[in-house]
Scaffold this motif. Sequence first.
Motif, PDB file in Angstrom:
ATOM      1  N   ASP A  17       0.869  -1.183   0.000  1.00 33.41           N
ATOM      2  CA  ASP A  17       0.000   0.000   0.000  1.00 33.41           C
ATOM      3  C   ASP A  17       0.902   1.228   0.000  1.00 33.41           C
ATOM      4  O   ASP A  17       1.622   1.471   0.972  1.00 33.41           O
ATOM      5  CB  ASP A  17      -0.900  -0.030   1.251  1.00 33.41           C
ATOM      6  CG  ASP A  17      -1.686   1.264   1.437  1.00 33.41           C
ATOM      7  OD1 ASP A  17      -1.867   2.011   0.448  1.00 33.41           O
ATOM      8  OD2 ASP A  17      -2.129   1.533   2.580  1.00 33.41           O
ATOM      9  N   LYS A  22       2.735   6.933   4.139  1.00 34.84           N
ATOM     10  CA  LYS A  22       3.559   5.756   4.448  1.00 34.84           C
ATOM     11  C   LYS A  22       3.423   4.686   3.373  1.00 34.84           C
ATOM     12  O   LYS A  22       2.438   4.670   2.635  1.00 34.84           O
ATOM     13  CB  LYS A  22       3.104   5.154   5.781  1.00 34.84           C
ATOM     14  CG  LYS A  22       1.669   4.654   5.640  1.00 34.84           C
ATOM     15  CD  LYS A  22       1.054   4.124   6.872  1.00 34.84           C
ATOM     16  CE  LYS A  22      -0.271   3.447   6.664  1.00 34.84           C
ATOM     17  NZ  LYS A  22      -1.275   4.067   5.831  1.00 34.84           N
ATOM     18  N   GLU A 193      -7.743   1.062  -3.959  1.00 33.33           N
ATOM     19  CA  GLU A 193      -7.585   1.082  -2.501  1.00 33.33           C
ATOM     20  C   GLU A 193      -8.885   1.019  -1.702  1.00 33.33           C
ATOM     21  O   GLU A 193      -8.959   0.269  -0.734  1.00 33.33           O
ATOM     22  CB  GLU A 193      -6.722   2.270  -2.089  1.00 33.33           C
ATOM     23  CG  GLU A 193      -5.296   2.061  -2.577  1.00 33.33           C
ATOM     24  CD  GLU A 193      -4.289   2.981  -1.965  1.00 33.33           C
ATOM     25  OE1 GLU A 193      -4.661   3.824  -1.133  1.00 33.33           O
ATOM     26  OE2 GLU A 193      -3.117   2.862  -2.338  1.00 33.33           O
ATOM     27  N   ASP A 215     -12.618   5.524   3.835  1.00 33.21           N
ATOM     28  CA  ASP A 215     -11.244   5.460   4.336  1.00 33.21           C
ATOM     29  C   ASP A 215     -10.634   6.858   4.240  1.00 33.21           C
ATOM     30  O   ASP A 215     -10.324   7.345   3.147  1.00 33.21           O
ATOM     31  CB  ASP A 215     -10.455   4.438   3.490  1.00 33.21           C
ATOM     32  CG  ASP A 215      -9.051   4.206   4.031  1.00 33.21           C
ATOM     33  OD1 ASP A 215      -8.437   5.154   4.559  1.00 33.21           O
ATOM     34  OD2 ASP A 215      -8.554   3.074   3.920  1.00 33.21           O
ATOM     35  N   THR A 377      -6.312  -0.535   4.447  1.00 35.12           N
ATOM     36  CA  THR A 377      -6.049  -0.757   3.020  1.00 35.12           C
ATOM     37  C   THR A 377      -5.015  -1.860   2.818  1.00 35.12           C
ATOM     38  O   THR A 377      -5.217  -2.773   2.012  1.00 35.12           O
ATOM     39  CB  THR A 377      -5.553   0.543   2.349  1.00 35.12           C
ATOM     40  OG1 THR A 377      -6.522   1.566   2.593  1.00 35.12           O
ATOM     41  CG2 THR A 377      -5.381   0.374   0.858  1.00 35.12           C
TER      42      THR A 377
HETATM   43 MG   LIG Z   1      -4.355   4.828   2.721  1.00 35.14          MG
END
Ligand SMILES: [Mg+2]
Length: 418
Positions: A17, A22, A193, A215, A377
Amino acid sequence: MTQGLIGTGSDLIAAIDVGTTKVCTVLARKSKNGFPELVSFSDAPCSGVKRGNVVDVAAISDAIRKTVGEIRSNVGIDVRSAYLGITGSHISYENRVDYFPNIGQQGVVTSDEVAQIPHMVSDGLSLPGRTIIHALPIQYSVDGHDGIKNPVGMHVKGLEVTTHLVTADSYFANKLQDTLKMSAVELKSMIIEPFASSEAILTQTEKDIGSAVVDIGGGTTDIVIFKNGSVVYTGTIPVGGFQFTNDVCLTYNVGFSEAEEVKVKYGNTNLSDIDLTEVVPVSPIGSSATIELRRRDLCQLMRERAMELIRLIDLKLQQGGVKENPNSIVYITGGASQLRGFYEMAEQFIPNCVVKRGFPDFLMGITDDLRNPSYATAIGMVLHAFNIENSVERRLGMSDSIEGQGLFGRIKKIFKLT
Ligand SMILES: [Mg+2]
Ligand SMILES: Nc1ncnc2c1ncn2[C@@H]1O[C@H](COP(=O)(O)OP(=O)(O)OP(=O)(O)O)[C@@H](O)[C@H]1O
């Protein structure tokens, strides 16, 4: 190192991801009882994505290499190929209807024919500058009869299919693919995602009743909506935790990392929870002095941004038809959903549905650290990848995707032990 204890590489699946804040790499395998099980996980901060769009291939590639290296040193497994998440304002979605006259020519509709439908949909399309990520069948129709979920075994000639088609701007999709190439990891396929997050949060029953996953990440808020077990709507709002932090930067003239710290430590969208006289020390850019800002003002700022985002989310949920059924469940997840007070505001200002907090699950061996909204995710991607590779769904034709096709190739490389 536990090199050699993991078993053969073929049971292993990795997902990466690449988020705005990140990169997370998850390695899982098929457990003895056939369920996906966590083998290893690693994440590394990364700012190579802005609002879902790749802006720094080298930075992302460095972060991927870091996570893959950590996994190698933890469990002795070299990740040579992986599924990759994609999102951003360049993603578009459409529900389309196609008719395939040749299906059922052998007397009945076969599972192989149904499994080929997503590929037939994509093969029949010419979309210059767009890359097809998924073609997810929603329903089938025969002789004007709608709402068929599984046509396998039906005596028909010709099948009409409604598909949720997800495409990405090829420029961004290729750039994302380059980040993997630079990290010496081969792309198995891309996964959208928000769809991935839903795999880690929704049960099949919730998908059947009608549910949404929202999300709220660092740069985007991704939404996916299920009805009657299938994806019917996906959407992205280019607002996430970044905007909350940026508001603090601009209002108080402080640097991003200090604003981030202040937001997480003192931010609360519920003003009645805080001491109205409390002050927060900050150091404005270019000044050696520390000033005190009123926590109440900071929280009011957070509340206004939260209100605006919740309105945009509610609008998308209306567009996606969630509000038609008051039993629909809306899960709020993603790192930025952890802002204190945000969830309660969502409950209050997203009416006509059941609002819940979404924590990732359904992966055997998942640790408490990973049951965090920031990892929905990444965990969902490895679960979806597992479904693709062990897909009963695919054989039944209930859900499918274009993974492994076209631009991204039908790459069937396995992981090798180092
Ligand atoms: Mg994300
Ligand atoms: N306790 C908290 N309170 C407020 N915000 C938080 C908290 N914890 C994390 N965040 C915010 O969550 C955001 C990161 O969320 P997440 O890890 O889901 O993003 P991402 O996956 O990197 O980004 P995206 O999905 O948008 O590409 C950051 O903006 C961060 O400030």
